[in-house]
Design an enzyme around this catalytic site. Structure first.
Site, mmCIF file in Angstrom:
data_model
loop_
_atom_site.group_PDB
_atom_site.id
_atom_site.type_symbol
_atom_site.label_atom_id
_atom_site.label_comp_id
_atom_site.label_asym_id
_atom_site.label_seq_id
_atom_site.Cartn_x
_atom_site.Cartn_y
_atom_site.Cartn_z
ATOM 1 N N GLU A 78 0.870 -1.176 0.000
ATOM 2 C CA GLU A 78 0.000 0.000 0.000
ATOM 3 C C GLU A 78 0.907 1.225 0.000
ATOM 4 O O GLU A 78 1.642 1.461 0.960
ATOM 5 C CB GLU A 78 -0.863 -0.020 1.272
ATOM 6 C CG GLU A 78 -2.250 0.548 1.089
ATOM 7 C CD GLU A 78 -3.059 0.410 2.367
ATOM 8 O OE1 GLU A 78 -3.374 1.458 2.956
ATOM 9 O OE2 GLU A 78 -3.356 -0.722 2.776
ATOM 10 N N ASP B 65 -5.554 9.596 8.609
ATOM 11 C CA ASP B 65 -4.201 9.334 9.091
ATOM 12 C C ASP B 65 -3.969 9.903 10.482
ATOM 13 O O ASP B 65 -4.288 11.060 10.758
ATOM 14 C CB ASP B 65 -3.169 9.941 8.130
ATOM 15 C CG ASP B 65 -3.245 9.330 6.750
ATOM 16 O OD1 ASP B 65 -3.681 8.168 6.660
ATOM 17 O OD2 ASP B 65 -2.873 10.004 5.777
#
Length: 272
Positions: A46, A57
């Site tokens: 990824e 995030d």
């Protein structure tokens, strides 16, 4: 259209899916890290596109994005790293993890053309709701790119609908909130994964918060794969100085590989 993701995926279970940020701590190092992760047993890579306003995030990956953006990384430059990885021996599928705004700025058809040209096998866009993704999923299919879908404990009655159209693997978000290292798995994770597995006809992989081998051990029988991001990105940050120095890079990469292998050993050593 058949996807290159399917052709490149070596197996359908015991998947190890690491996340790294493109350009952190340097574009050249990102290429070496990708190949090192394959050596450590990665099934899929990824590759995160650094973004200034990330919604999913946590602090560790936000800091990595800042470092990468300071290095001049962009969505196009992130994609252009993948052919360099391929030249160095990367054979596993690569998933581009990006938010929707950079995709829109490129233009959808241009985005998928670039994915195809740069040998990228799939895309994951965490801030695009399933209900608004039909057009981009159709384009992904047209270009032979796997569109990776996500489900969370809050998806509830949407799980079966999302699972039905999912490709590549189905990304199960283990807990609410942003990414990050957590000491314990959330309550109810087993029931959630069983529900997803009953609805999916592709591998299911669980991520968000997984950072230790004992967590991998607990989860390996509940799912087909493990996604690890923050723990890996945090290790890269700790090795930054050594990775940036040509004389010490090889040893740093070896240390990195040993660290990653120690976390994922419960699934890498399984019979497949």
């Amino acid at each position: 259209m058949a996807t290159t993701f399917q052709k490149r995926l070596p197996q359908q279970n015991n998947l190890f899916i690491p996340f790294i940020t493109a350009g952190d701590p340097h574009p050249e190092v990102t290429v070496d890290l990708a190949v090192t992760l394959q050596n450590a047993g990665a099934s899929v890579l990824e590759l995160g596109v650094p973004y200034s306003d990330p919604l999913a995030d946590g602090p560790v990956i936000q800091e990595a994005s800042k470092r990468a953006l300071n290095n001049g990384m962009s969505i196009k430059k992130a994609m252009q790293l993948v052919p360099k990885m391929r030249k160095k021996g990367l054979q596993i599928p690569v998933i581009l993890f990006t938010y929707f705004n950079p995709v829109l700025q490129l233009g959808l058809e241009r985005f998928f053309t670039l994915l195809q040209e740069n040998e990228i096998d799939g895309v994951l866009i965490p801030d695009l709701p399933y209900e608004e993704s039909e057009g981009i999923r159709r384009l992904a299919n047209q270009f032979g790119v796997a569109y990776i879908s996500m489900v969370a404990p809050t998806s509830k009655d949407r799980i079966r609908k999302i699972a039905k159209s999912a490709e590549g693997f189905l990304y199960c978000v283990s807990s609410l909130g942003v990414t990050g290292m957590r000491s314990e798995l959330p309550e109810g994770i087993s029931d959630f994964l069983q529900e997803v597995k009953s609805a999916a006809n592709i591998p299911i992989a669980v991520g968000f918060g997984i950072s230790a081998s004992d967590q991998v051990e607990l989860l390996k029988g509940e799912c087909d794969g493990i996604v690890i991001g923050s723990a890996i990105v945090n290790k890269i940050a700790g090795l930054e100085t050594a990775l940036l120095n040509q004389e010490t890079r090889q040893q740093a990469l070896q240390d990195f590989e040993e660290y990653v292998s120690s976390i994922v050993s419960p699934i890498i050593t399984c019979e497949v």
